[in-house]
Design a protein around this motif. Structure first.
Motif, mmCIF file in Angstrom:
data_model
loop_
_atom_site.group_PDB
_atom_site.id
_atom_site.type_symbol
_atom_site.label_atom_id
_atom_site.label_comp_id
_atom_site.label_asym_id
_atom_site.label_seq_id
_atom_site.Cartn_x
_atom_site.Cartn_y
_atom_site.Cartn_z
ATOM 1 N N ARG A 188 25.294 28.210 44.405
ATOM 2 C CA ARG A 188 24.102 28.961 44.003
ATOM 3 C C ARG A 188 23.445 28.231 42.837
ATOM 4 N NH1 ARG A 188 23.270 33.840 40.743
ATOM 5 N NH2 ARG A 188 25.522 34.152 40.439
ATOM 6 N N PHE A 189 22.116 28.117 42.873
ATOM 7 C CA PHE A 189 21.437 27.385 41.801
ATOM 8 C C PHE A 189 20.182 28.105 41.351
ATOM 9 C CE2 PHE A 189 19.525 25.497 45.671
ATOM 10 C CZ PHE A 189 18.173 25.605 45.388
ATOM 11 N N VAL A 190 19.721 27.733 40.156
ATOM 12 C CA VAL A 190 18.453 28.218 39.617
ATOM 13 C C VAL A 190 17.560 27.027 39.315
ATOM 14 C CG1 VAL A 190 19.491 30.297 38.622
ATOM 15 C CG2 VAL A 190 19.320 28.218 37.243
ATOM 16 N N ASN A 191 16.273 27.291 39.278
ATOM 17 C CA ASN A 191 15.283 26.297 38.871
ATOM 18 C C ASN A 191 15.026 26.483 37.377
ATOM 19 O OD1 ASN A 191 11.813 25.590 39.916
ATOM 20 N ND2 ASN A 191 13.243 24.394 38.716
ATOM 21 N N SER A 192 15.300 25.454 36.598
ATOM 22 C CA SER A 192 15.151 25.522 35.146
ATOM 23 C C SER A 192 13.816 24.933 34.726
ATOM 24 C CB SER A 192 16.302 24.751 34.477
ATOM 25 O OG SER A 192 16.149 24.735 33.085
ATOM 26 N N LEU A 193 13.068 25.667 33.925
ATOM 27 C CA LEU A 193 11.778 25.143 33.479
ATOM 28 C C LEU A 193 11.269 25.906 32.265
ATOM 29 C CD1 LEU A 193 8.772 26.347 35.631
ATOM 30 C CD2 LEU A 193 11.035 27.319 35.929
ATOM 31 N N GLY A 194 10.326 25.258 31.562
ATOM 32 C CA GLY A 194 9.539 25.907 30.535
ATOM 33 C C GLY A 194 8.214 26.336 31.132
ATOM 34 N N LEU A 195 7.488 27.137 30.394
ATOM 35 C CA LEU A 195 6.226 27.666 30.908
ATOM 36 C C LEU A 195 5.007 27.001 30.296
ATOM 37 C CD1 LEU A 195 7.063 31.470 31.184
ATOM 38 C CD2 LEU A 195 7.386 29.629 32.862
ATOM 39 N N GLY A 196 5.201 25.830 29.656
ATOM 40 C CA GLY A 196 4.085 25.041 29.168
ATOM 41 C C GLY A 196 3.697 25.345 27.737
ATOM 42 N N GLU A 197 2.881 24.462 27.169
ATOM 43 C CA GLU A 197 2.419 24.649 25.790
ATOM 44 C C GLU A 197 1.591 25.915 25.650
ATOM 45 O OE1 GLU A 197 0.468 21.247 24.233
ATOM 46 O OE2 GLU A 197 2.137 19.880 24.636
ATOM 47 N N GLU A 198 0.837 26.246 26.674
ATOM 48 C CA GLU A 198 0.145 27.530 26.741
ATOM 49 C C GLU A 198 0.841 28.332 27.830
ATOM 50 O OE1 GLU A 198 -4.028 26.998 27.256
ATOM 51 O OE2 GLU A 198 -4.248 25.728 25.458
ATOM 52 N N PRO A 199 1.870 29.107 27.488
ATOM 53 C CA PRO A 199 2.745 29.720 28.483
ATOM 54 C C PRO A 199 1.983 30.522 29.532
ATOM 55 C CG PRO A 199 3.608 30.034 26.269
ATOM 56 C CD PRO A 199 2.228 29.477 26.118
ATOM 57 N N SER A 200 2.384 30.316 30.798
ATOM 58 C CA SER A 200 1.688 30.968 31.905
ATOM 59 C C SER A 200 2.673 31.358 32.996
ATOM 60 C CB SER A 200 0.630 30.026 32.486
ATOM 61 O OG SER A 200 0.105 30.539 33.696
ATOM 62 N N ILE A 201 2.489 32.545 33.558
ATOM 63 C CA ILE A 201 3.302 33.030 34.667
ATOM 64 C C ILE A 201 3.030 32.230 35.935
ATOM 65 C CG2 ILE A 201 1.558 34.720 35.362
ATOM 66 C CD1 ILE A 201 5.381 35.196 35.543
ATOM 67 N N GLU A 202 1.924 31.498 35.968
ATOM 68 C CA GLU A 202 1.551 30.773 37.192
ATOM 69 C C GLU A 202 2.595 29.735 37.576
ATOM 70 O OE1 GLU A 202 -0.788 31.770 39.180
ATOM 71 O OE2 GLU A 202 -1.123 33.346 37.681
ATOM 72 N N HIS A 203 3.332 29.190 36.595
ATOM 73 C CA HIS A 203 4.372 28.220 36.921
ATOM 74 C C HIS A 203 5.453 28.864 37.790
ATOM 75 C CE1 HIS A 203 2.652 25.311 34.151
ATOM 76 N NE2 HIS A 203 2.598 26.254 33.224
ATOM 77 N N LEU A 204 5.771 30.116 37.519
ATOM 78 C CA LEU A 204 6.745 30.829 38.345
ATOM 79 C C LEU A 204 6.139 31.222 39.687
ATOM 80 C CD1 LEU A 204 8.337 31.055 35.642
ATOM 81 C CD2 LEU A 204 9.054 33.323 36.425
ATOM 82 N N ARG A 205 4.934 31.748 39.652
ATOM 83 C CA ARG A 205 4.316 32.232 40.890
ATOM 84 C C ARG A 205 4.143 31.106 41.904
ATOM 85 N NH1 ARG A 205 -0.084 36.197 37.890
ATOM 86 N NH2 ARG A 205 1.294 38.023 37.738
ATOM 87 N N ARG A 206 3.767 29.932 41.413
ATOM 88 C CA ARG A 206 3.588 28.795 42.316
ATOM 89 C C ARG A 206 4.909 28.436 42.996
ATOM 90 N NH1 ARG A 206 1.115 25.859 39.020
ATOM 91 N NH2 ARG A 206 2.744 24.421 38.302
ATOM 92 N N ARG A 207 5.999 28.459 42.244
ATOM 93 C CA ARG A 207 7.302 28.125 42.826
ATOM 94 C C ARG A 207 7.803 29.222 43.766
ATOM 95 N NH1 ARG A 207 6.514 25.202 38.537
ATOM 96 N NH2 ARG A 207 7.610 23.217 38.251
ATOM 97 N N LEU A 208 7.553 30.466 43.396
ATOM 98 C CA LEU A 208 7.968 31.561 44.270
ATOM 99 C C LEU A 208 7.178 31.567 45.577
ATOM 100 C CD1 LEU A 208 8.381 34.353 41.592
ATOM 101 C CD2 LEU A 208 10.186 33.510 43.105
ATOM 102 N N ALA A 209 5.908 31.178 45.511
ATOM 103 C CA ALA A 209 5.108 31.108 46.734
ATOM 104 C C ALA A 209 5.623 30.012 47.658
ATOM 105 C CB ALA A 209 3.643 30.863 46.390
ATOM 106 N N ARG A 210 6.067 28.928 47.065
ATOM 107 C CA ARG A 210 6.562 27.798 47.863
ATOM 108 C C ARG A 210 7.987 28.032 48.346
ATOM 109 N NH1 ARG A 210 5.534 21.909 47.820
ATOM 110 N NH2 ARG A 210 7.336 20.975 48.821
#
Length: 354
Positions: free
Chosen positions: A138-160
């Motif tokens: 089982r694995f997770v995707n590790s990431l930051g949300l950018g200098e201007e934090p945005s939920i879009e980084h998660l949404r894009r990955r969840l959509a894909r």
């Protein structure tokens, strides 16, 4: 595994023949346009090769192994233990690294390559020698949300990749609305505060608010590397059972010496820096029935597969930060494998097949 005999003796006396050493450059552009460069360490001998990956350099400045083509006196006939002991007497840095922890990262590259080569020369696979059965990872995707934090980084990955789960690098700049949006995805297993790197806290009040929001919004997530501050310790008093440590864990002895009496351990072999010490961390954690999960350092090549293999042997059903490397890109080509990963140990050596 709680009553298992020490594992290092099963590997220590493996014969090892090294005839030459090679270094190969790897590179990729990861999330937020971060340019990642690593080096494959290739030990060649007796008609085969062993691979490790050096993740110690983030910006090519003349200190990477593929730039220096460093000539270390590694050619010879060894046991695996003898090779590792000899390696410890050498300095694989033409100039001192920017941060001392890089020494362990580079040492792991050579030791993991030596382990791979010794096993391949013997016609053996790591899991067979250790007597452990590889399991789905089982694995997770590790990431930051950018200098201007945005939920879009998660949404894009969840959509894909529907069903993907996350380990997120928390920032004091996260707003209450952003934390609520993240929590609404119900896709976060670990929050990494990165509070054990000696980075100065710029706004203590904002940091406190971050912890309050995270504790209220993610009641089941692991809380990794919290800041060692009295006001943070007070907040975590009722949550110690889900506090985990990564950066302070370099030996088995470090497990009992963390700032908070946490039970959860993020086992990161490259940070630990040696095969023997990594096995000792696994053994102590298992003996004390501590939850474990695995972590990486942005590997691009064989190193990512090696930590996936270790996760499959020691803590397969955990939020392992060992997602296939393509998950770290903003827009990876092709289809991404889903969690859990089917066990894929190579027939020989210390490798995970692609």
């Amino acid at each position: 595994m709680a009553h298992m005999e020490p594992l290092w003796p099963r590997l220590a006396e493996l014969p090892l023949v090294v005839e030459s050493v090679e270094y190969d450059r790897l590179d990729a552009v990861l999330a937020h346009e971060f340019k990642r460069v690593t080096t494959h360490v290739r030990l060649v001998g007796a008609g085969t090769d062993g691979l490790g990956e050096d993740v110690s350099v983030h910006v090519e400045d003349g200190s990477s192994l593929h730039e220096t083509q460093l000539a270390l006196p590694l050619v010879g006939e060894w046991t695996l233990a003898g090779f590792c002991d000899h390696l410890a007497t050498l300095d694989p840095w033409p100039k001192p690294p920017e941060w001392e922890a890089a020494r362990r990262l580079r040492n792991w590259a050579f030791e993991s390559a030596a382990l791979d080569l010794a096993l391949r020369q013997a016609g053996l696979a790591l899991h067979d020698v250790l007597g452990l059965e590889p399991r789905p990872v089982r694995f997770v995707n590790s990431l930051g949300l950018g200098e201007e934090p945005s939920i879009e980084h998660l949404r894009r990955r969840l959509a894909r990749s529907p069903g993907v789960r996350f380990k997120l690098d928390a920032e004091a700049t996260w707003s209450a609305a952003l934390v609520a949006d993240i929590a609404a995805t119900d896709a976060v297993d670990t929050i990494d505060f990165k509070g054990q790197y000696g980075i100065a806290v710029q706004d203590p009040e904002a940091l406190g608010r971050l912890y309050d929001r995270v504790l209220a919004s993610f009641p089941d997530a692991y809380l990794e590397d919290p800041h060692d501050l009295p006001e943070i310790a007070r907040r975590l008093g009722d949550h110690v059972e889900r506090v985990s440590y990564d950066a302070p864990i370099r030996t088995a002895e470090d497990i009992g010496a963390t700032p908070l009496p946490a039970r959860v351990v993020n086992v990161k072999p490259s940070r630990i820096g040696s095969v023997r010490a990594s096995l000792e961390v696994y053994e102590r954690s298992a003996r004390e029935k501590r939850p474990m999960y695995g972590g990486g350092m942005g590997e691009l090549g064989v190193g990512r597969g090696q930590i996936e293999l270790l996760a499959s042997l020691f803590h397969a059903d955990a939020p392992n930060d060992v997602a296939p490397s393509a998950y770290n890109e903003d827009d990876p080509p092709g289809e991404l494998p889903a969690s859990p990963l089917a066990p894929r140990p190579d027939a020989f050596g210390f490798r995970w097949t692609t």
